[in-house]
Scaffold this motif. Structure first.
Motif, short mmCIF file in Angstrom:
data_model
loop_
_atom_site.label_atom_id
_atom_site.label_comp_id
_atom_site.label_asym_id
_atom_site.label_seq_id
_atom_site.Cartn_x
_atom_site.Cartn_y
_atom_site.Cartn_z
N THR A 240 38.50 31.39 -53.67
CA THR A 240 38.54 31.45 -55.23
C THR A 240 39.25 30.12 -55.84
O THR A 240 38.83 30.00 -57.02
CB THR A 240 39.62 32.69 -55.34
N GLU A 241 39.93 29.35 -55.22
CA GLU A 241 40.22 28.06 -55.77
C GLU A 241 39.19 27.13 -56.00
O GLU A 241 38.86 26.46 -56.92
CB GLU A 241 41.35 27.39 -54.82
N LYS A 242 38.34 27.06 -55.20
CA LYS A 242 37.15 26.07 -55.14
C LYS A 242 36.23 26.45 -55.98
O LYS A 242 35.51 25.78 -56.99
CB LYS A 242 36.45 26.05 -53.77
N MET A 243 36.21 27.97 -56.39
CA MET A 243 35.10 28.55 -57.36
C MET A 243 35.48 28.02 -58.60
O MET A 243 34.59 27.90 -59.53
CB MET A 243 35.12 30.00 -57.39
N ASN A 244 36.73 27.71 -58.93
CA ASN A 244 37.20 27.44 -60.14
C ASN A 244 36.94 25.77 -60.52
O ASN A 244 37.12 25.51 -61.60
CB ASN A 244 38.82 27.48 -60.44
N ARG A 245 36.48 25.05 -59.51
CA ARG A 245 36.31 23.77 -59.65
C ARG A 245 34.70 23.45 -59.59
O ARG A 245 34.46 22.32 -59.56
CB ARG A 245 37.07 22.92 -58.78
N ILE A 246 33.86 24.59 -59.25
CA ILE A 246 32.55 24.22 -59.29
C ILE A 246 31.83 24.81 -60.35
O ILE A 246 32.04 25.76 -61.07
CB ILE A 246 31.86 24.80 -57.79
N SER A 247 30.68 24.09 -60.60
CA SER A 247 29.82 24.48 -61.84
C SER A 247 28.28 24.43 -61.32
O SER A 247 27.95 23.72 -60.46
CB SER A 247 30.03 23.71 -62.99
N GLY A 248 27.50 24.88 -62.28
CA GLY A 248 25.94 24.71 -61.90
C GLY A 248 25.54 25.32 -60.93
O GLY A 248 25.76 26.24 -60.29
N SER A 249 24.42 24.63 -60.46
CA SER A 249 23.66 25.11 -59.32
C SER A 249 24.50 25.18 -58.12
O SER A 249 24.27 26.00 -57.19
CB SER A 249 22.42 24.54 -59.08
N GLU A 250 25.45 24.39 -57.95
CA GLU A 250 26.15 24.45 -56.66
C GLU A 250 27.09 25.50 -56.69
O GLU A 250 27.21 26.30 -55.60
CB GLU A 250 27.23 23.33 -56.77
N LEU A 251 27.53 26.19 -57.64
CA LEU A 251 28.06 27.48 -57.66
C LEU A 251 27.20 28.61 -57.15
O LEU A 251 27.87 29.54 -56.52
CB LEU A 251 28.79 27.82 -59.11
N PHE A 252 25.98 28.65 -57.72
CA PHE A 252 25.27 29.66 -57.00
C PHE A 252 25.12 29.63 -55.45
O PHE A 252 25.20 30.71 -54.93
CB PHE A 252 23.75 29.01 -57.48
N TYR A 253 25.01 28.28 -54.66
CA TYR A 253 24.92 28.51 -53.37
C TYR A 253 26.66 28.68 -52.86
O TYR A 253 26.72 29.50 -51.86
CB TYR A 253 24.77 27.03 -52.85
N PHE A 254 27.73 28.33 -53.59
CA PHE A 254 28.91 28.67 -52.90
C PHE A 254 29.26 30.03 -53.02
O PHE A 254 29.78 30.87 -52.06
CB PHE A 254 30.01 27.86 -53.89
N ILE A 255 28.62 30.83 -54.05
CA ILE A 255 28.96 32.34 -54.16
C ILE A 255 28.35 32.88 -52.98
O ILE A 255 28.85 34.03 -52.36
CB ILE A 255 28.45 32.93 -55.45
#
Length: 298
Positions: free
Chosen positions: A209-224
């Motif tokens: 949850t902490e990392k998700m707040n710092r990620i954006s764009g296509s990278e967030l797609f993979y992180f999710i």
């Protein structure tokens, strides 16, 4: 032979040009100065591509020639181009030559010695790609180089090394995992999330949850997607807590692929009360035609 240049002024949608030549040219390069704002479709033979690489001065035209080698069936020309590409002064061309090796168009073993020298390349992307080919070629032989790359000055190289370990039986030490978890660099975060999924060693819920707040764009797609894998075996309270996070992103995130990934994450939580209704509401309110078509098939 000597290069001949002919200036052109394009005025019509369709035009035909004729030039007086004493012999068949080694290659023809339209828009050699890369001035035309258009995509040029000009099929060329493998020999013409080699001549273009050797004789065209601009980086862009030489890169196009190297890219054109992807469909090359002539081993001698392909090997000649890769030899030239690996020592080119432009890193994009070096990377393209490495991609031709990585794709299995030639035997990587033939270039092993050169690949080892490229582990010291000034460009991180080149170093990482060369290491990846060597690790695939002989994992045990290059394991020490792989481990040393975990301490590289480049975040990109470190992330690539973590990813390579994810695909092996090797594991990171507890101390190293702890250190990497503190990093906010996107290359390390995504690689570490992939590592956790591959090894089935998921960290605490709060790390995601902490990392998700710092990620954006296509990278967030993979992180999710990696976060979703953790939630499959997470305690019910964590799964319930994640629902509101994914619901918000699936409904309103500005990046459509993040909305897609969040929607898919909710589908994995559809056994929880109310999630099926959420999915229906998100699906009905979606305006992007690309997602509408995808949702219809899910």
């Amino acid at each position: 032979g000597e290069q001949q240049r002919y200036p052109l002024i394009i005025e019509e949608e369709y035009e035909t040009y004729k030039f007086p030549l004493s012999r068949k040219p080694d290659y023809v390069l339209f828009d050699s100065e890369v001035q035309l704002l258009a995509e040029i479709e000009h099929p060329k033979s493998e020999r013409e591509l080699l001549n273009q690489f050797l004789k065209a001065g601009r980086y862009e035209t030489r890169l196009d020639a190297m890219i054109g080698m992807a469909g090359c069936k002539n081993d001698s020309i392909l090997n000649a181009m890769i030899d030239l590409g690996l020592k080119d002064s432009f890193f994009d061309i070096r990377m393209t030559a490495l991609a031709l090796i990585s794709e299995g168009l030639v035997k990587a073993k033939k270039y092993e010695e050169k690949l080892v020298t490229m582990l010291s390349d000034e460009k991180s992307y080149v170093k990482a790609d060369a290491l990846s080919i060597l690790v695939d070629l002989n994992f045990k032989k290059y394991l020490d180089q792989l481990k040393s790359s975990l301490s590289d000055s480049s975040y990109y190289v470190v992330g690539a090394a973590i990813q390579m370990l994810s695909d092996s039986k090797e594991v990171l030490s507890t101390d190293m995992i702890g250190a990497f978890k503190q990093e906010d660099n996107i290359h390390i975060t995504i690689a570490l999330a992939s590592y956790f999924s591959a090894k089935g060693q998921f960290p605490e819920y709060s790390w995601y949850t902490e990392k998700m707040n710092r990620i954006s764009g296509s990278e967030l797609f993979y992180f999710i997607q990696y976060f979703s894998e953790k939630l499959l075996k997470a305690p019910q309270e964590e799964r319930k807590s994640a629902v509101s996070i994914f619901r918000k992103m699936a409904a309103s995130h500005q990046n459509y692929i993040v909305r897609l990934s969040s929607y898919q994450a909710l589908m994995l939580l559809s056994d929880l009360t109310g999630v099926e209704k959420m999915l229906a509401e998100i699906k009905s309110s979606e305006k992007d035609q690309r997602l509408i078509e995808i949702y219809q098939n899910l």
